[in-house]
Design a protein around this motif. Structure first.
Motif, PDB file in Angstrom:
ATOM      1  N   THR A  30      -7.978   2.783 -11.112  1.00  0.00           N
ATOM      2  CA  THR A  30      -6.646   3.391 -11.137  1.00  0.00           C
ATOM      3  C   THR A  30      -5.581   2.341 -10.876  1.00  0.00           C
ATOM      4  O   THR A  30      -5.874   1.242 -10.396  1.00  0.00           O
ATOM      5  CB  THR A  30      -6.510   4.481 -10.055  1.00  0.00           C
ATOM      6  OG1 THR A  30      -6.549   3.851  -8.770  1.00  0.00           O
ATOM      7  CG2 THR A  30      -7.576   5.534 -10.185  1.00  0.00           C
ATOM      8  N   ASP A  31      -4.334   2.708 -11.165  1.00  0.00           N
ATOM      9  CA  ASP A  31      -3.213   1.868 -10.772  1.00  0.00           C
ATOM     10  C   ASP A  31      -3.021   1.994  -9.266  1.00  0.00           C
ATOM     11  O   ASP A  31      -3.360   3.020  -8.671  1.00  0.00           O
ATOM     12  CB  ASP A  31      -1.924   2.307 -11.477  1.00  0.00           C
ATOM     13  CG  ASP A  31      -1.973   2.043 -12.972  1.00  0.00           C
ATOM     14  OD1 ASP A  31      -2.721   1.137 -13.392  1.00  0.00           O
ATOM     15  OD2 ASP A  31      -1.266   2.747 -13.713  1.00  0.00           O
ATOM     16  N   SER A  32      -2.468   0.997  -8.635  1.00  0.00           N
ATOM     17  CA  SER A  32      -2.199   1.041  -7.197  1.00  0.00           C
ATOM     18  C   SER A  32      -1.050   1.994  -6.905  1.00  0.00           C
ATOM     19  O   SER A  32      -0.143   2.168  -7.720  1.00  0.00           O
ATOM     20  CB  SER A  32      -1.818  -0.356  -6.683  1.00  0.00           C
ATOM     21  OG  SER A  32      -2.887  -1.237  -6.870  1.00  0.00           O
ATOM     22  N   VAL A  33      -1.095   2.611  -5.749  1.00  0.00           N
ATOM     23  CA  VAL A  33       0.004   3.444  -5.272  1.00  0.00           C
ATOM     24  C   VAL A  33       0.613   2.730  -4.078  1.00  0.00           C
ATOM     25  O   VAL A  33      -0.072   2.425  -3.112  1.00  0.00           O
ATOM     26  CB  VAL A  33      -0.494   4.848  -4.849  1.00  0.00           C
ATOM     27  CG1 VAL A  33       0.644   5.642  -4.227  1.00  0.00           C
ATOM     28  CG2 VAL A  33      -1.095   5.583  -6.033  1.00  0.00           C
ATOM     29  N   VAL A  34       1.903   2.445  -4.158  1.00  0.00           N
ATOM     30  CA  VAL A  34       2.590   1.733  -3.084  1.00  0.00           C
ATOM     31  C   VAL A  34       3.376   2.743  -2.261  1.00  0.00           C
ATOM     32  O   VAL A  34       4.172   3.511  -2.797  1.00  0.00           O
ATOM     33  CB  VAL A  34       3.545   0.661  -3.664  1.00  0.00           C
ATOM     34  CG1 VAL A  34       4.312  -0.024  -2.551  1.00  0.00           C
ATOM     35  CG2 VAL A  34       2.771  -0.333  -4.503  1.00  0.00           C
ATOM     36  N   ASN A  35       3.147   2.766  -0.951  1.00  0.00           N
ATOM     37  CA  ASN A  35       3.888   3.622  -0.031  1.00  0.00           C
ATOM     38  C   ASN A  35       4.954   2.782   0.656  1.00  0.00           C
ATOM     39  O   ASN A  35       4.634   1.784   1.288  1.00  0.00           O
ATOM     40  CB  ASN A  35       2.952   4.213   1.027  1.00  0.00           C
ATOM     41  CG  ASN A  35       1.962   5.166   0.424  1.00  0.00           C
ATOM     42  OD1 ASN A  35       2.324   6.274   0.086  1.00  0.00           O
ATOM     43  ND2 ASN A  35       0.730   4.730   0.262  1.00  0.00           N
TER      44      ASN A  35
END
Length: 182
Positions: A30-35
């Motif tokens: 998956t693509d990364s999720v940045v918080n």
């Protein structure tokens, strides 16, 4: 027999290669999720037009302490602490403006909930923006006053961002403990 062993090893290598290629085809990512965690802001102001007043027995004096929660402030608990001099009640009375609730655990502290707004929000502290001099005050009582014993009324305003959790809301009493300890 040597041919059979070589054929078996060759077949095993071919099967291994085919399985590895198949595994490579069946993977995914998956693509990364940045918080990103930002900082909230609660900004308040307290103003009053006059600070010194002349007492006249039985008269109402205009007094307008006003609290402003500036635009784009986070949802907050807004508190006003009212401190009276020891002799204040002998000379004067006041009522809080609508919308202020007494904090049961702390005498002289009142609160209200304020929600985020794109505009400044202004709240009067005193009902009708006034205090009243008791009609029982006489000349002798006033003559006995010295500059260090004049009745005083002091307002201090506090705000704390509302904290909401999945279990329960941050109560006014908990919020007050946070701001009064600061």
């Amino acid at each position: 027999m040597k041919k059979e062993v070589i054929a078996s090893v060759a077949a095993a290598l071919v099967l291994c290669f085919v399985n590895c290629v198949t595994l490579a085809w069946l993977t995914d990512k998956t693509d990364s999720v940045v918080n990103t965690f930002t900082v909230g802001n609660v900004d308040i102001k307290l103003k009053e037009t006059t600070e010194n007043y002349k007492m006249i027995p039985g008269c109402t004096i205009a007094k307008d302490p006003t609290v402003t929660v500036t635009k784009d402030s986070e949802d907050c608990w807004l508190f006003v602490k009212v401190e009276k001099s020891e002799n204040f009640d002998t000379f004067m009375t006041y009522d809080m403006a609508n919308g202020w609730t007494p904090l049961e655990s702390e005498s002289g502290v009142f609160y209200r909930q304020v929600t985020n707004s794109a505009a400044d929000q202004t709240f009067a502290v005193l009902k009708d923006n006034s205090v009243t001099v008791n009609d029982t005050v006489d000349k002798a009582m006033m003559d006995d006053l010295k500059s260090d014993t004049f009745p005083t009324l002091t307002f201090t305003v506090y705000a704390v961002q509302q904290h909401k959790s999945s279990e329960a809301d941050f109560s006014p009493a908990e919020a007050w403990k946070t701001v009064s300890a600061a």
